[in-house]
Structures are given as structure tokens and as C-alpha cells.
Design an enzyme around this catalytic site. Structure first.
Site, PDB file in Angstrom:
ATOM      1  N   TYR A 150      38.213  29.060   8.663  1.00 30.44           N
ATOM      2  CA  TYR A 150      39.078  27.901   8.897  1.00 30.44           C
ATOM      3  C   TYR A 150      40.244  27.980   7.922  1.00 30.44           C
ATOM      4  O   TYR A 150      40.046  28.217   6.721  1.00 30.44           O
ATOM      5  CB  TYR A 150      38.282  26.615   8.671  1.00 30.44           C
ATOM      6  CG  TYR A 150      39.075  25.344   8.836  1.00 30.44           C
ATOM      7  CD1 TYR A 150      39.446  24.874  10.098  1.00 30.44           C
ATOM      8  CD2 TYR A 150      39.436  24.571   7.720  1.00 30.44           C
ATOM      9  CE1 TYR A 150      40.158  23.699  10.248  1.00 30.44           C
ATOM     10  CE2 TYR A 150      40.150  23.389   7.869  1.00 30.44           C
ATOM     11  CZ  TYR A 150      40.509  22.964   9.131  1.00 30.44           C
ATOM     12  OH  TYR A 150      41.218  21.792   9.272  1.00 30.44           O
ATOM     13  N   ASP A 245      43.067  33.711   2.175  1.00 29.11           N
ATOM     14  CA  ASP A 245      43.027  32.251   2.074  1.00 29.11           C
ATOM     15  C   ASP A 245      41.982  31.923   1.015  1.00 29.11           C
ATOM     16  O   ASP A 245      40.777  31.908   1.297  1.00 29.11           O
ATOM     17  CB  ASP A 245      42.672  31.660   3.441  1.00 29.11           C
ATOM     18  CG  ASP A 245      42.476  30.154   3.397  1.00 29.11           C
ATOM     19  OD1 ASP A 245      42.351  29.597   2.282  1.00 29.11           O
ATOM     20  OD2 ASP A 245      42.413  29.536   4.472  1.00 29.11           O
ATOM     21  N   LYS A 273      43.068  22.935  -3.142  1.00 34.69           N
ATOM     22  CA  LYS A 273      41.902  22.357  -3.821  1.00 34.69           C
ATOM     23  C   LYS A 273      42.085  22.228  -5.336  1.00 34.69           C
ATOM     24  O   LYS A 273      42.808  21.385  -5.810  1.00 34.69           O
ATOM     25  CB  LYS A 273      40.633  23.172  -3.524  1.00 34.69           C
ATOM     26  CG  LYS A 273      40.418  23.494  -2.049  1.00 34.69           C
ATOM     27  CD  LYS A 273      39.678  22.424  -1.311  1.00 34.69           C
ATOM     28  CE  LYS A 273      39.337  22.857   0.097  1.00 34.69           C
ATOM     29  NZ  LYS A 273      38.990  21.792   0.986  1.00 34.69           N
TER      30      LYS A 273
HETATM   31  N1  HOZ Z   1      38.243  20.709   6.033  1.00 32.12           N
HETATM   32  C1  HOZ Z   1      37.485  20.149   4.974  1.00 32.12           C
HETATM   33  C2  HOZ Z   1      36.257  20.879   4.738  1.00 32.12           C
HETATM   34  N2  HOZ Z   1      36.343  22.277   4.680  1.00 32.12           N
HETATM   35  C3  HOZ Z   1      37.155  18.711   5.212  1.00 32.12           C
HETATM   36  C4  HOZ Z   1      38.107  17.869   4.514  1.00 32.12           C
HETATM   37  C5  HOZ Z   1      37.812  16.354   4.498  1.00 32.12           C
HETATM   38  O1  HOZ Z   1      37.231  15.834   5.430  1.00 32.12           O
HETATM   39  O2  HOZ Z   1      38.191  15.744   3.542  1.00 32.12           O
END
Ligand code: HOZ
Length: 434
Positions: A150, A245, A273
Site C-alpha cells: 500500500y 516506500d 510517519k
Molecule cells: N493506512 C493506515 C494504515 N496503514 C491507516 C491510517 C489511519 O486509519 O489512520
């Protein structure tokens, strides 16, 4: 088991009802809605160190860590003080600052593959921009991504993606024109043969391979021996770029991320992050000749009003400076190993087959007896069983990611005492599955 903690409390439930009136699904990011695990989400009112407290005043041990950034634990005093000091100087200027120069230097000192870097406000933005740059630099349109990885929610990268797309089993996303994704080629993670076949056939048309070098959005999945090396080899041979990534792994698995652990030099790296210390920051950087294709010195356009925001950069810089202390990573790794061992023991004594993938301070417990090496094997996990485990852990006061296909995160605040409490909770939770 404290029955009272089994479900979201009265206040969280009320807030969720209200939220659904005003916000689609009641949440601002889909996985948070708890749809994959049942029940309503907890509404969080505060967090400190390894714990979060919900709107009903209940405190939980937190393994979500804001999906990774809180490596020092929530509300770390130095980070909070730095943000407060910075806020008093103004919260946004839309103009360059000395802080951004310091931040760029700090990141470059940890990741030598990055010769120049540009800041954005999220991981999605970082990868989207890196892809545009790769296409602009190579003059090619096609990109390769791996099933289950992702890279945020930009159009071209939603194909066969992990995270919420995997959690909710969404094969395609309405709203993404077929023309946009026709240049996105997908391959199984860790499949060297499929990679070689594709590059033999159309390597000269491929702008870039983008991947999470350690996947964190189909759960934690490690690259098999030789996989990352092969990616470097085929991209170099065909004039394509290799984009790592490291939004999850950068500064989380050591200051140098996966590229340092495996000694592979990508052309571009995407970060997010931790580098924002809990505030919204992303970044992409890499080879100078590629980065100099960006406007204003090059033709590839990319911009952002809040890029390099002084509060976010202050928070990030404070965290990254604390993380210069390598012993932090050693401690995180040993605490994670303890958690993994205790979880394996608890599952074994309850007779529940699990398969844990873990590295550094991230882990995923899959409910399968198969080794998880790609999306197909990740999918063998019994997600109904996961959901039951999740609810049982919540009832015991442990807050995990509400999806099988995410990773758990430890922080330096996850002390032995916290781990012991978690182990007791896990033992009880596995027993409910037997
Ligand atoms: N895409 C995020 C986890 N890999 C989720 C982010 C969220 O819901 O804060």
C-alpha cells in the site's frame, strides 16, 4: 475478563452515532471504523507513553501508536515542549525556514541514498510525487507495484493494494479512471521469476518499481533472500528507477530503514510517519540528478502550502535527534522479541495455530499455520478468528490495529510491565478461541 470493556463505552458509542451523521462512516480514515472486527471504534481523548485513554475514561495499552509515528511513546515530554515553543513563534509561514534545512540534513545523515529531499504533508503525497518524478525523469509511463503493498490512496497506486483496500476486499476503486491504472503493473511480492519475466518483456517501458521493501500493509511481510537485490539489478539494467516506500519502516527499523538493513541503494525513498513526530509530514528524496528535475529548477511540478510546516518539522526533528541513540533500536527489538515469544507461547498452550512475522519493533500475528510471504499467504489467515482475538484483547485492555492486514508497533514506553500485562491478556484472549 472485564465485560464492561468488551465494547466501545457509552460516550464512544454516542460520539460514533453523531460522527456517522456528519462524516462518511463516522471516520476520517476507513480502517479506524472497526468494520473488520465488529463493534464501534473507541473515540480517543488522550494518550501518554504506551497507553491511550478513550472518551469513556478507559485506558488501554496501545500497539497502534498512531499507525507507527509514536516510536518514543505518546506525548513525549521533549517533543511536546518543542512543539509548544515552536507554536509560540507562529504555526505556518508558507516560506522557507532554517528548520527545513536542519531537517533535510538530519534525514540525509541517516539515509545516504538521499542526496536531496523535498517535504510534503503525508506518505500518500510523498509516493504520488515520487512516481510523477520517476515518470518525468525517465520519460516512461509504466510503473510496477506489488500485490498487497500500500502506498497511500493516490489513483495510480490503489491497484491490488494493502491496508484498507485489503481489509475490506475492494478489488478496484470507483472514481479511478481505467486509463490512470492501465500503466500500473502488479506482481506478487517476493516472486523473482515473475519480476524477471516482466522486465524481459517490457523493462525498457517501465519508469519505476515502487515497493515497501518490508511490507507493512498486508501485515508484516519480509523480503525473501535475494528479492531486493534482484529488484536493484533489473531496474538498473533497464534504466528504471527503484523507489522504496519507507513510510512505515524509515527511522522505525533503525535510522537507515530497510535500505541500511539490506544494504540496497534505491534511487528514490519515500518517508512519512516518524519523521513528523506525530504531526503530518511526508518526504521524498534520492539521487541529486533525479531530484533536480523538480520545479523550480526542473520541469516536474510539485508543491504544497503546508509543506515544511514549522510545527511538524520541529516535532519530527526533535524525534529524529533523539533517535540518534542507536541503543533505542536495540531495546525496541528486544522488547518486541519478548512480546512475540509470549504471544507464541500463549497461542501454543491454547492450541491456536498462528504465524508471527516480526522485525525490529513491528509485528503481525496471522491466524494461519502457513508461512506468510506474500498476499496469497497473508490471505490464508482466519480473519474471523483474528476479529474475535481483537475483541478479546480489547476487553482485556489492549488496543491493536482493527485489521488483520496491518502491523503492530512498539514504542520505547512499552516496558516489561506493559509487556507482562499484554502477555496475560493474550493468554486469556487465545483461550477464548480454543
Ligand atoms: N493506512 C493506515 C494504515 N496503514 C491507516 C491510517 C489511519 O486509519 O489512520
Amino acid at each position: 475478563m472485564s465485560e464492561s470493556k468488551q465494547m466501545a463505552g457509552i460516550r464512544s458509542t454516542q460520539l460514533f452515532e453523531q460522527a456517522q451523521e456528519h462524516i462518511p462512516g463516522g471516520v476520517n480514515s476507513p480502517v479506524r471504523a472497526f468494520r473488520a472486527v465488529g463493534g464501534g471504534p473507541l473515540f480517543i481523548s488522550s494518550a501518554k507513553a504506551a497507553e491511550i485513554t478513550d472518551a469513556d475514561g478507559r485506558t488501554y495499552i496501545d500497539y497502534v501508536a498512531s499507525w507507527g509515528p509514536m516510536i518514543l511513546g505518546h506525548a513525549h515530554p521533549e517533543v511536546i515542549a518543542a512543539i509548544q515553543k515552536a507554536a509560540a513563534l507562529g504555526t505556518s509561514y508558507g516560506a522557507p525556514t532554517e528548520l527545513e534545512v536542519e531537517f533535510a540534513k538530519e534525514i540525509k545523515s541517516a539515509l545516504p541514498s538521499i542526496e536531496k529531499i523535498r517535504l510534503v504533508s503525508s506518505g500518500t503525497e510523498a509516493v504520488m510525487s515520487a512516481i510523477r518524478l520517476a515518470r518525468g525523469f525517465t520519460g516512461r509511463d509504466k510503473i510496477v507495484k506489488f500485490v498487497g503493498c500500500y502506498h497511500g490512496h493516490s489513483d495510480a497506486l490503489l491497484a491490488k493494494a494493502g491496508s484498507g483496500i485489503a481489509t475490506f476486499g475492494l478489488p478496484d476503486c470507483p472514481g479511478v479512471p481505467a486509463e490512470t491504472v492501465k500503466h500500473t503493473l502488479t506482481l506478487p511480492f517476493n516472486d523473482i521469476t515473475a519480476l524477471e519475466v516482466l522486465f524481459k518483456e517490457m523493462g525498457s517501458e517501465i519508469a519505476a518499481i515502487v515497493l515497501e521493501p518490508i511490507a507493512g500493509n498486508m501485515g508484516c511481510v519480509l523480503p525473501k533472500s535475494g528479492f531486493l537485490e534482484k529488484l536493484r539489478e533489473v531496474t538498473s539494467a533497464s534504466g528504471s528507477l527503484l523507489i522504496f516506500d519507507e513510510v512505515i519502516t524509515g527511522f522505525r527499523l533503525g535510522r537507515g530503514g530497510v535500505q541500511a538493513l539490506y544494504n540496497i541503494k534505491p534511487d528514490l525513498t519515500c518517508l512519512g510517519k516518524i519523521i513528523g513526530g506525530g504531526l503530518p509530514v511526508g518526504a521524498f528524496g534520492g539521487r541529486r540528478d533525479i531530484m533536480d528535475h523538480l520545479a523550480p529548477i526542473g520541469p516536474v511540478y510539485q508543491a504544497g502550502t503546508l509543506s515544511g510546516n514549522p510545527l511538524a518539522v520541529t516535532a519530527g526533528l526533535t524525534v529524529l535527534r533523539i533517535l540518534r541513540d542507536e541503543s533505542i533500536y536495540k531495546k525496541l527489538e528486544s522488547q518486541t522479541a519478548k512480546l512475540v515469544a509470549a504471544t507464541n507461547d500463549a497461542a501454543k498452550s491454547a492450541g491456536i495455530p498462528i504465524s508471527i512475522n516480526s522485525i525490529g519493533s513491528i509485528f503481525t500475528c496471522f491466524f494461519t499455520d502457513k508461512k506468510v510471504v506474500d498476499w496469497d499467504s497473508a490471505k490464508t489467515s482466519d480473519t474471523t478468528r483474528f476479529a474475535k482475538f481483537f475483541r478479546a484483547m480489547l476487553a482485556e485492555g489492549v488496543y491493536m490495529a482493527p485489521s488483520q492486514f496491518e502491523v503492530g508497533f512498539l514504542s520505547i514506553a512499552h516496558s516489561d510491565e506493559i509487556l507482562e500485562k499484554t502477555a496475560i491478556a493474550a493468554k486469556k484472549a487465545f483461550e477464548t478461541l480454543a
